[in-house]
Design a protein around this motif. Structure first.
Motif, short mmCIF file in Angstrom:
data_model
loop_
_atom_site.label_atom_id
_atom_site.label_comp_id
_atom_site.label_asym_id
_atom_site.label_seq_id
_atom_site.Cartn_x
_atom_site.Cartn_y
_atom_site.Cartn_z
N UNK A 6 -7.79 -3.31 -0.93
CA UNK A 6 -8.76 -4.19 -0.28
C UNK A 6 -9.91 -4.55 -1.22
N UNK A 7 -10.39 -3.56 -1.98
CA UNK A 7 -11.49 -3.80 -2.92
C UNK A 7 -11.04 -4.75 -4.03
N UNK A 8 -9.82 -4.58 -4.52
CA UNK A 8 -9.29 -5.45 -5.57
C UNK A 8 -9.20 -6.89 -5.07
N UNK A 9 -8.63 -7.07 -3.89
CA UNK A 9 -8.48 -8.42 -3.33
C UNK A 9 -9.83 -9.08 -3.11
N UNK A 10 -10.79 -8.36 -2.53
CA UNK A 10 -12.10 -8.96 -2.27
C UNK A 10 -12.85 -9.26 -3.56
N UNK A 11 -12.72 -8.38 -4.57
CA UNK A 11 -13.39 -8.61 -5.85
C UNK A 11 -12.82 -9.84 -6.55
N UNK A 68 -3.32 9.23 -1.34
CA UNK A 68 -3.18 8.93 0.09
C UNK A 68 -3.12 7.43 0.34
N UNK A 69 -2.47 7.07 1.45
CA UNK A 69 -2.40 5.66 1.83
C UNK A 69 -3.78 5.12 2.16
N UNK A 70 -4.63 5.96 2.73
CA UNK A 70 -5.99 5.54 3.09
C UNK A 70 -6.77 5.15 1.83
N UNK A 71 -6.71 5.99 0.80
CA UNK A 71 -7.40 5.68 -0.46
C UNK A 71 -6.79 4.46 -1.14
N UNK A 88 0.84 -1.20 0.00
CA UNK A 88 0.00 0.00 0.00
C UNK A 88 0.88 1.25 0.00
N UNK A 89 1.92 1.27 0.82
CA UNK A 89 2.83 2.42 0.88
C UNK A 89 3.47 2.68 -0.48
N UNK A 90 3.96 1.62 -1.13
CA UNK A 90 4.64 1.77 -2.42
C UNK A 90 3.67 2.25 -3.51
N UNK A 91 2.47 1.67 -3.54
CA UNK A 91 1.48 2.06 -4.55
C UNK A 91 1.03 3.50 -4.32
#
Length: 89
Positions: A30-35, A21-24, A11-14
């Motif tokens: 998380x959305x990619x992994x769950x999808x 932002x790291x939050x976004x 997440x930090x690298x992306x």
């Protein structure tokens, strides 16, 4: 030995590469992994051109051996998430 990158380090690298932002970025990861997980469970095959393919892998039931006792055991059939890279290293 290869470097292991945790989800938070990813997440930090992306976030840094995309300039967001790291939050976004965490929400997107998380959305990619769950999808991917949910769609593959429904027998979808997800192809990301230039990266690879996610799909369901099915393993047949088989016989195994307990390494401590040598006893023959039945291993049930199972399904798992498989990834095949399209990138040559």
């Amino acid at each position: 030995m290869a470097e292991v990158i945790s989800k938070s380090a990813l997440v930090d690298k992306v976030a840094e590469a995309a300039g967001i932002s790291k939050k976004d970025t965490k929400a997107v990861v998380d959305a990619l992994i769950s999808t991917v997980t949910e769609d593959v469970k429904k027998d979808a095959e997800i192809r990301l051109i230039g990266f690879g393919t996610f799909k369901k892998n099915q393993r047949a039931a088989r016989k195994g051996r307990n390494p401590q006792t040598g006893e023959v055991i039945d291993i049930a059939a199972s399904e798992s998430l498989a990834f095949k890279s399209s990138v040559k290293y």
